[in-house]
Design a protein around this motif. Structure first.
Motif, PDB file in Angstrom:
ATOM      1  N   LYS A 283     100.757  13.445 155.087  1.00 33.21           N
ATOM      2  CA  LYS A 283     101.174  14.759 155.594  1.00 33.21           C
ATOM      3  C   LYS A 283     100.595  15.940 154.809  1.00 33.21           C
ATOM      4  O   LYS A 283     100.322  16.978 155.383  1.00 33.21           O
ATOM      5  CB  LYS A 283     102.698  14.865 155.665  1.00 33.21           C
ATOM      6  N   HIS A 284     100.354  15.772 153.507  1.00 34.26           N
ATOM      7  CA  HIS A 284      99.845  16.900 152.723  1.00 34.26           C
ATOM      8  C   HIS A 284      98.336  16.888 152.545  1.00 34.26           C
ATOM      9  O   HIS A 284      97.775  17.845 152.025  1.00 34.26           O
ATOM     10  CB  HIS A 284     100.474  16.913 151.326  1.00 34.26           C
ATOM     11  N   GLN A 285      97.692  15.770 152.908  1.00 36.33           N
ATOM     12  CA  GLN A 285      96.236  15.686 152.698  1.00 36.33           C
ATOM     13  C   GLN A 285      95.674  14.711 153.736  1.00 36.33           C
ATOM     14  O   GLN A 285      95.665  13.506 153.531  1.00 36.33           O
ATOM     15  CB  GLN A 285      95.958  15.256 151.253  1.00 36.33           C
ATOM     16  N   PRO A 286      95.202  15.274 154.877  1.00 32.84           N
ATOM     17  CA  PRO A 286      94.823  14.393 155.997  1.00 32.84           C
ATOM     18  C   PRO A 286      93.620  13.496 155.742  1.00 32.84           C
ATOM     19  O   PRO A 286      93.319  12.640 156.566  1.00 32.84           O
ATOM     20  CB  PRO A 286      94.543  15.371 157.138  1.00 32.84           C
ATOM     21  N   LEU A 287      92.948  13.676 154.604  1.00 24.92           N
ATOM     22  CA  LEU A 287      91.830  12.773 154.377  1.00 24.92           C
ATOM     23  C   LEU A 287      92.266  11.471 153.713  1.00 24.92           C
ATOM     24  O   LEU A 287      91.471  10.563 153.520  1.00 24.92           O
ATOM     25  CB  LEU A 287      90.714  13.514 153.653  1.00 24.92           C
ATOM     26  N   VAL A 288      93.552  11.385 153.456  1.00 27.37           N
ATOM     27  CA  VAL A 288      94.121  10.155 152.903  1.00 27.37           C
ATOM     28  C   VAL A 288      94.796   9.372 154.035  1.00 27.37           C
ATOM     29  O   VAL A 288      95.698   9.881 154.695  1.00 27.37           O
ATOM     30  CB  VAL A 288      95.147  10.487 151.795  1.00 27.37           C
ATOM     31  N   VAL A 289      94.319   8.146 154.250  1.00 26.10           N
ATOM     32  CA  VAL A 289      94.933   7.275 155.259  1.00 26.10           C
ATOM     33  C   VAL A 289      95.978   6.428 154.540  1.00 26.10           C
ATOM     34  O   VAL A 289      95.702   5.871 153.476  1.00 26.10           O
ATOM     35  CB  VAL A 289      93.857   6.381 155.920  1.00 26.10           C
ATOM     36  N   VAL A 290      97.184   6.361 155.093  1.00 29.18           N
ATOM     37  CA  VAL A 290      98.248   5.620 154.407  1.00 29.18           C
ATOM     38  C   VAL A 290      98.768   4.443 155.232  1.00 29.18           C
ATOM     39  O   VAL A 290      98.803   4.478 156.469  1.00 29.18           O
ATOM     40  CB  VAL A 290      99.442   6.528 153.991  1.00 29.18           C
ATOM     41  N   ASN A 291      99.175   3.427 154.487  1.00 27.23           N
ATOM     42  CA  ASN A 291      99.820   2.247 155.055  1.00 27.23           C
ATOM     43  C   ASN A 291     101.318   2.457 154.866  1.00 27.23           C
ATOM     44  O   ASN A 291     101.820   2.436 153.742  1.00 27.23           O
ATOM     45  CB  ASN A 291      99.322   1.025 154.255  1.00 27.23           C
ATOM     46  N   TYR A 292     102.025   2.707 155.978  1.00 25.81           N
ATOM     47  CA  TYR A 292     103.461   2.988 155.867  1.00 25.81           C
ATOM     48  C   TYR A 292     104.274   1.731 155.553  1.00 25.81           C
ATOM     49  O   TYR A 292     105.475   1.795 155.419  1.00 25.81           O
ATOM     50  CB  TYR A 292     103.986   3.669 157.127  1.00 25.81           C
ATOM     51  N   GLY A 293     103.581   0.608 155.457  1.00 24.79           N
ATOM     52  CA  GLY A 293     104.282  -0.634 155.092  1.00 24.79           C
ATOM     53  C   GLY A 293     103.952  -1.730 156.080  1.00 24.79           C
ATOM     54  O   GLY A 293     104.227  -1.581 157.280  1.00 24.79           O
ATOM     55  N   GLY A 294     103.330  -2.791 155.595  1.00 25.24           N
ATOM     56  CA  GLY A 294     103.076  -3.959 156.435  1.00 25.24           C
ATOM     57  C   GLY A 294     101.868  -3.869 157.342  1.00 25.24           C
ATOM     58  O   GLY A 294     101.609  -4.801 158.109  1.00 25.24           O
ATOM     59  N   ALA A 295     101.100  -2.785 157.277  1.00 21.23           N
ATOM     60  CA  ALA A 295      99.913  -2.696 158.146  1.00 21.23           C
ATOM     61  C   ALA A 295      98.856  -3.684 157.661  1.00 21.23           C
ATOM     62  O   ALA A 295      98.729  -3.933 156.462  1.00 21.23           O
ATOM     63  CB  ALA A 295      99.339  -1.283 158.123  1.00 21.23           C
ATOM     64  N   SER A 296      98.089  -4.239 158.591  1.00 20.58           N
ATOM     65  CA  SER A 296      96.988  -5.121 158.192  1.00 20.58           C
ATOM     66  C   SER A 296      95.761  -4.247 157.926  1.00 20.58           C
ATOM     67  O   SER A 296      95.683  -3.106 158.374  1.00 20.58           O
ATOM     68  CB  SER A 296      96.677  -6.107 159.326  1.00 20.58           C
ATOM     69  N   GLY A 297      94.807  -4.848 157.213  1.00 24.02           N
ATOM     70  CA  GLY A 297      93.565  -4.127 156.937  1.00 24.02           C
ATOM     71  C   GLY A 297      92.875  -3.726 158.229  1.00 24.02           C
ATOM     72  O   GLY A 297      92.297  -2.646 158.344  1.00 24.02           O
ATOM     73  N   ARG A 298      92.940  -4.603 159.203  1.00 21.40           N
ATOM     74  CA  ARG A 298      92.310  -4.335 160.500  1.00 21.40           C
ATOM     75  C   ARG A 298      92.937  -3.107 161.171  1.00 21.40           C
ATOM     76  O   ARG A 298      92.233  -2.253 161.724  1.00 21.40           O
ATOM     77  CB  ARG A 298      92.459  -5.605 161.368  1.00 21.40           C
ATOM     78  N   GLU A 299      94.275  -3.011 161.094  1.00 19.84           N
ATOM     79  CA  GLU A 299      94.938  -1.828 161.683  1.00 19.84           C
ATOM     80  C   GLU A 299      94.480  -0.541 161.008  1.00 19.84           C
ATOM     81  O   GLU A 299      94.226   0.470 161.666  1.00 19.84           O
ATOM     82  CB  GLU A 299      96.469  -1.934 161.507  1.00 19.84           C
ATOM     83  N   VAL A 300      94.385  -0.589 159.673  1.00 25.35           N
ATOM     84  CA  VAL A 300      93.961   0.610 158.935  1.00 25.35           C
ATOM     85  C   VAL A 300      92.524   0.961 159.319  1.00 25.35           C
ATOM     86  O   VAL A 300      92.198   2.120 159.595  1.00 25.35           O
ATOM     87  CB  VAL A 300      94.061   0.380 157.395  1.00 25.35           C
ATOM     88  N   TYR A 301      91.689  -0.063 159.391  1.00 29.54           N
ATOM     89  CA  TYR A 301      90.279   0.150 159.726  1.00 29.54           C
ATOM     90  C   TYR A 301      90.140   0.746 161.136  1.00 29.54           C
ATOM     91  O   TYR A 301      89.425   1.735 161.348  1.00 29.54           O
ATOM     92  CB  TYR A 301      89.529  -1.183 159.614  1.00 29.54           C
ATOM     93  N   ASP A 302      90.861   0.157 162.108  1.00 30.17           N
ATOM     94  CA  ASP A 302      90.782   0.659 163.484  1.00 30.17           C
ATOM     95  C   ASP A 302      91.253   2.111 163.569  1.00 30.17           C
ATOM     96  O   ASP A 302      90.668   2.933 164.270  1.00 30.17           O
ATOM     97  CB  ASP A 302      91.623  -0.217 164.431  1.00 30.17           C
TER      98      ASP A 302
END
Ligand code: EPU
Length: 327
Positions: A283-302
């Motif tokens: 929320k304070h820095q949109p260039l940071v992608v966050v895993n809110y808990g339990g996300a797979s690497g594939r989800e983050v990548y997509d």
């Protein structure tokens, strides 16, 4: 690998080998390790999208040694496994100047010399004097001068020609005894004034405060800091964009090109606080992608691909990932 990546991916490596000295690293490499080889530091710049079917190597070489000193400066040789912020704290406690703007960056000393970590107007490469490393193929040792390392924005020889070819064992930093502070970035100078004026300790406190207000604590929320780099575009492209978007932040760089703010571009595409399942932008820095808990690497990548796609569509600018995708 759960303990070794700040995104919190619970993946496995076929082999995981750590070493505590250069001699130990030489004998491990001389014995031969199963390829592919992945060298990691603190895992703060990695996204595992799968298990790693090879050997992960991690330095646990510790220690600080002053190897040269005069009235003006000193050379500090540091083990590549030292936690980056422990190094910054060590130098600030002694009043040595140079690394204070780089307080609280996650990661380790070896990786800082690959990545050329930077913040608040200073980059690690500005302070690095030399880098000692072992070749992964034959364990031979090589010492790279600062010039040979070819530091530029978030890049070095170790991310280009020598990518995946060396493991860093020691990094030597040139630190000053007489201050030459760098306070021109954003509101740093104001915060330092509020802390009582320029000193290495006050700059460290100010940077800690600014970072805490903008960046997530990786112990609480999985992330790898900036997921993307700030894109650098031609002067012509920058002029065309400035006409369309007069508010767009632009920073000229040494070679005549212009650096844009990835955070601003992502923000303008409407990603701020947006979340897809268990992944979102911070929320304070949109260039940071966050895993809110339990996300797979594939989800983050997509998710990151979606962000890239929308920035490309709206501005015709390609975002380059800072995070290394593994798998
Ligand atoms: N911005 C927005 N919306 C926001 C937040 C920021 O539009 O919600 C824009 C603003 O224009 C702001 C600009 O982004 O002025 C710059 O923000 P910030 O000062 O946080 O810097 P940055 O360029 O986004 C870089 C580094 C950070 C480093 C800061 C401070 C990269 C990829 N990132 O971010 O590094 O801490 O500067 O020096 O260069 C990291 O590499 O993991 C990292 C956190």
């Amino acid at each position: 690998m759960l303990e070794h990546n700040t995104f919190g991916m619970n993946v496995k490596a076929a082999q995981f080998i750590e070493f505590e000295s250069e001699q130990e690293a030489v004998s491990i490499l001389a014995d031969g390790v199963d390829a592919p080889i992945l060298v990691i530091g603190g895992g703060s710049n990695l996204l595992f999208v799968d298990d790693f079917e090879g050997t992960v190597l991690h330095s646990r070489i510790m220690g600080f040694e002053v190897v040269e000193e005069d009235d003006e400066a000193l050379l500090l040789r540091v083990g590549s496994g030292v936690n980056w912020d422990d190094l910054v704290a060590y130098t600030v406690e002694r009043g040595w100047q140079g690394l204070e703007n780089l307080s609280v960056i996650p990661g380790e000393v070896g990786a800082s010399a690959v990545q050329n970590v930077g913040a608040y107007g200073v980059e690690a490469g500005d302070l690095i004097e030399r880098v000692e490393a072992l070749a992964l193929d034959d364990a031979s040792k090589r010492c790279f001068s600062k010039q040979e390392c070819c530091y530029s924005y978030r890049s070095s020889l170790f991310k280009k020609e020598l990518k995946g070819k060396y493991i860093i064992t020691f990094v030597t930093f040139r630190l000053r005894k007489k201050p030459q502070f760098s306070l021109s970035y954003g509101n740093l100078s104001d915060v330092v004034t509020r802390m009582g004026g320029p000193s290495v300790g006050n700059i460290r406190r100010a940077v800690k405060e600014i970072r805490a207000s903008k960046l997530p604590d990786t112990k609480e929320l999985g992330s790898a800091g900036s997921f993307f780099m700030n894109p650098v575009v031609s002067a012509r492209k920058a002029r065309a964009l400035a006409e369309l978007y007069p508010q767009m932040p632009q920073y000229p760089v040494a070679d005549g090109r212009v650096k844009l703010s990835a955070a601003w571009l992502i923000d303008r595409c409407g990603w701020k606080e947006r979340r897809v399942g268990r992944v979102g932008v911070y929320k304070h820095q949109p260039l940071v992608v966050v895993n809110y808990g339990g996300a797979s690497g594939r989800e983050v990548y997509d998710f990151s691909l979606e962000v890239c796609r929308s920035v490309e569509q709206m501005f015709g600018v390609e975002l380059v990932r800072e995070v290394n995708i593994i798998g």
